[in-house]
Write an enzyme that holds these catalytic residues in place. Structure first.
Site, PDB file in Angstrom:
ATOM      1  N   ASP A  26       0.858  -1.170   0.000  1.00  0.00           N
ATOM      2  CA  ASP A  26       0.000   0.000   0.000  1.00  0.00           C
ATOM      3  C   ASP A  26       0.902   1.230   0.000  1.00  0.00           C
ATOM      4  OD1 ASP A  26      -2.502   1.366   0.191  1.00  0.00           O
ATOM      5  OD2 ASP A  26      -2.042   1.769   2.295  1.00  0.00           O
ATOM      6  N   ASP A  28      -0.331   5.102   0.687  1.00  0.00           N
ATOM      7  CA  ASP A  28      -0.667   6.065   1.732  1.00  0.00           C
ATOM      8  C   ASP A  28      -0.584   5.414   3.107  1.00  0.00           C
ATOM      9  OD1 ASP A  28      -1.493   8.469   0.194  1.00  0.00           O
ATOM     10  OD2 ASP A  28      -3.009   7.113  -0.610  1.00  0.00           O
TER      11      ASP A  28
END
Length: 350
Positions: A26, A28
């Site tokens: 991922d 963010d």
């Protein structure tokens, strides 16, 4: 990974970058927050790649194109090709393309990432609900400047019966200044105005996992994320292992309360956890031991005993958290742990 309820974090004698062929990272809250790299991310990813691990960046944020994301990562010191970036815009575009005619018009409520992904699938992005022959509405994160009138435009079309698709339903998104509303908050606006339910593509749902596997060809992937309700649940749904890092949305208290589908395989403070083995969490006395810490249930309290002393250092703190996870998850079984862990977490500085 089995769908059987996990009752403790697992151990690994080898560094995770050697035990898995591909890290599905991922962005963010894991690699960066806002425009800045998270501490230790750049050097950890470079070391993981040098050790033979393939890196793929899997994001629910549909705002930017893979080219733009790759360029941003390069500016942060993480050399990245566009084909190493997989977005929920790509996943939702494939989902729409499988259900409408080639060349169909799609109303876009969001940013450039959605437009490019639709074009890649032979679909035509448009801006008005009044377009003749409109086949779908797609909604994705459009950044803080997305105008309110765009939600109204989506509502006009959906209320006329046009199918509604969304890239993801993350309610929040990490930023350099803190936690901000995410695409899921905007989706709720349209849901209230229409009473409709969208088809969702992003993590933790299968379309995103399928898109990731198709684009990366990963054989033994490791999902790396900061969110229990997208990254870790997505790994659970895809039956692959996961590493939770504590650099984004999820904090230690939320981790202890996690239901089975939200429990990661491994837990670490940040992306340095990719480069190390993971210590075993073992039964001990009336509880569980990891490193110098032992966690146990005493009445309605999670208690922590250890040799690390008050606060401990960073490695000791994460070992203590792993032990607490084992005690909490074992007690909770298939549910959520409601024991008081405040004193134990304060002792660890978490």
């Amino acid at each position: 990974m089995s769908r059987q309820s996990r009752t403790r974090p697992e151990g690994s004698e080898r560094g995770l970058h050697q035990a898995y062929d591909t890290a599905l990272l991922d962005l963010d809250g894991v690699v960066y927050a806002g425009g800045r790299a998270i501490a230790h991310a750049v050097e950890s990813l470079a070391s993981a790649r040098a050790g033979g691990m393939h890196l793929a960046y899997v994001t629910n944020n549909a705002l930017r194109t893979p080219d733009a994301v790759a360029e941003h990562l390069g500016e942060l010191g993480i050399p990245t090709e566009a084909d190493e970036v997989i977005t929920s815009a790509q996943a939702v575009a494939r989902l729409i393309a499988e259900q409408v005619e080639p060349g169909s018009k799609v109303l876009v409520i969001g940013g450039e990432g959605l437009r490019v992904a639709l074009g890649e699938r032979g679909l035509v992005p448009v801006d008005s609900a009044d377009e003749e022959g409109l086949a779908a509405v797609v909604q994705g994160y459009g950044g803080p400047d997305l105008r309110w009138e765009r939600f109204a435009e989506a509502s006009y079309a959906i209320n006329r019966g046009v199918p509604w698709y969304v890239s993801n339903t993350d309610l929040t998104i990490p930023s350099a200044r803190g936690i901000a509303p995410g695409n899921g908050a905007a989706v709720e606006v349209v849901r209230i105005a229409t009473g409709a339910e969208p088809q969702v593509a992003g993590k933790p749902l299968p379309p995103m996992h399928r898109e990731t596997v198709l684009r990366t060809g990963a054989k033994r992937p490791l999902v790396v994320g900061d969110r229990l309700d997208t990254d870790i649940e997505g790994a659970y749904n895809g039956e692959v292992d996961s590493l939770l890092v504590l650099t984004g949305v999820t904090d230690a208290a939320q981790l202890l309360r996690a239901e089975p589908k939200y429990r990661p395989t491994y837990v670490d403070r940040d992306l340095r956890g990719l480069l190390t083995g993971q210590p075993e969490v073992e039964p001990a006395e009336d509880g569980f031991r990891c490193g110098g810490w032992t966690a146990l249930v005493s009445g309605d309290v999670l208690e922590l005993r250890g040799e690390g002393g008050e606060g401990g250092d960073r490695l000791d703190a994460i070992d203590g958290l792993r032990a607490l996870c084992a005690a909490a998850w074992t007690r909770a079984g298939d549910g959520s742990c409601d024991l008081d862990a405040d004193k134990a977490l304060a002792r660890l500085g978490l």
